[in-house]
Design a protein around this motif. Sequence first.
Motif, PDB file in Angstrom:
ATOM      1  N   HIS A  92       0.821  -1.214   0.000  1.00 40.90           N
ATOM      2  CA  HIS A  92       0.000   0.000   0.000  1.00 40.90           C
ATOM      3  C   HIS A  92       0.860   1.273   0.000  1.00 40.90           C
ATOM      4  N   GLY A  93       2.124   1.151  -0.378  1.00 42.03           N
ATOM      5  CA  GLY A  93       3.020   2.301  -0.423  1.00 42.03           C
ATOM      6  C   GLY A  93       3.162   2.844  -1.836  1.00 42.03           C
ATOM      7  N   SER A  94       4.107   3.738  -1.993  1.00 39.49           N
ATOM      8  CA  SER A  94       4.394   4.340  -3.294  1.00 39.49           C
ATOM      9  C   SER A  94       5.809   4.893  -3.269  1.00 39.49           C
ATOM     10  N   ALA A  95       6.282   5.332  -4.426  1.00 40.46           N
ATOM     11  CA  ALA A  95       7.628   5.883  -4.523  1.00 40.46           C
ATOM     12  C   ALA A  95       7.822   7.066  -3.577  1.00 40.46           C
ATOM     13  N   ARG A  96       6.789   7.888  -3.440  1.00 40.37           N
ATOM     14  CA  ARG A  96       6.910   9.104  -2.636  1.00 40.37           C
ATOM     15  C   ARG A  96       7.093   8.807  -1.151  1.00 40.37           C
ATOM     16  N   TYR A  97       6.687   7.610  -0.728  1.00 43.16           N
ATOM     17  CA  TYR A  97       6.763   7.272   0.693  1.00 43.16           C
ATOM     18  C   TYR A  97       7.670   6.067   0.946  1.00 43.16           C
ATOM     19  N   ALA A  98       8.602   5.834   0.039  1.00 36.70           N
ATOM     20  CA  ALA A  98       9.506   4.688   0.180  1.00 36.70           C
ATOM     21  C   ALA A  98      10.638   4.960   1.169  1.00 36.70           C
ATOM     22  N   ALA A  99      11.019   6.221   1.324  1.00 35.63           N
ATOM     23  CA  ALA A  99      12.163   6.568   2.179  1.00 35.63           C
ATOM     24  C   ALA A  99      11.712   6.685   3.631  1.00 35.63           C
ATOM     25  N   VAL A 100      11.615   5.545   4.294  1.00 32.70           N
ATOM     26  CA  VAL A 100      11.131   5.517   5.679  1.00 32.70           C
ATOM     27  C   VAL A 100      12.256   5.876   6.652  1.00 32.70           C
ATOM     28  N   GLY A 101      11.865   6.192   7.882  1.00 26.62           N
ATOM     29  CA  GLY A 101      12.829   6.330   8.968  1.00 26.62           C
ATOM     30  C   GLY A 101      13.874   7.411   8.794  1.00 26.62           C
TER      31      GLY A 101
END
Length: 292
Positions: A92-101
Motif C-alpha cells: 500500500h506504499g508508493s515511490a513518494r513514501y519509500a524513504a522511511v525512517g
Amino acid sequence: MVSRRTVLGALGATGLAVTGVAAALNGNAPGGEALRHVLGVAGPVPAGKRPVVRVDRVYSRYRRREVDLLTILPPGLPTGTVPMSVLLHGLHGSARYAAVGGMSEALVAAVGRRSVPPYGFVAVDGGDNYWHENSPGDDPMAMLLEEVPRWLAERSYGPVVACTGVSMGGFGALVYARRRAERRDPLKAVAAVSPGLLLNWPDMAKRRVFANQEEWASVDPLKHVDDLGPTPVGVWVGDHDRFIQGTREFIAAAKPAVASVTPGGHDDVFYRKIVPDVIRFLGKRVTAKPTG
C-alpha cells in the motif's frame, strides 16, 4: 511517454517556495507533509543539508501505466557519477513514501561527514503485487530490471548497484537481487528491512498476491537463498515485528553479512533506529569492485 515534474534541492520544508512542489509531492497529503516525508524530517532543513529530490512521471510499458520515478541524492553532486540503490516501498506504499525512517536525511548526513561515499536512491511505484507479475501485464520486477536503468540513464544518473527495501519491499529486494544474479549482473549490496517473509501458504494467501502456493514458492526468497549469488546481504528486523519468524529463518539459512535483530516493531520508530546502519552498510559497498 514522459510527463516531467521536477523537484530539486532548494526546497524548504516549511513552505512550498518552488512552483510545482505541491503537484509533485502532495499526493493525498498536504504538500508540506509529503515533502517532509521524502526529506525524512519533521521541520525546516538548513540550506546545504537538503537532499536533491526529483519526481518525474513516466510511462511503464511493463506496468501498463504511468508511475512516479523519484530520485534522492545528496546535495552538490554531479548525477552521472553517483551509483544508485533501488528503493522498494512496502504494501500500500508508493515511490513518494519509500524513504522511511529519515532515510534521506541520514544519507545526506553520512555523505556530509564523509563516513560513506556519495550514492543515491531511486524509487518507483510498484503496486501491491510483492514486486512480481501477480496480474497479467503488470510486472513491477520487469520494470525494475528493464526500465529503471534506462530512465536513470536518460536523466544522466549513475547505474543501479544496490537495492534497499522495507516490508514487502524487503521481500522484493531479495527477489531483485536473485534476478540480477541470474543475469550475471549481481548487485554490490542488498538491504532488507523488516522483510515480508511468511512461513506458510495460508498467511500469504490472505494477501492475494500469488495465484497459488506453487507460484509463491517459485518467488519466495526463503526457498531460494542459494540463488542470491555473491551479493552481500544486510537484514534488519525488530524482535516484535510480525515477520520476525520468517526473517529469523532467512538469517539462519542465508547467513547474511549483517543480521540485526533488535528491540522494535514494524513501524517508523524502529526504522529510525536502524536506518543509519543501513546507510553505512550500503555506503561501504556501493563503490566496491564487483564480486561476481
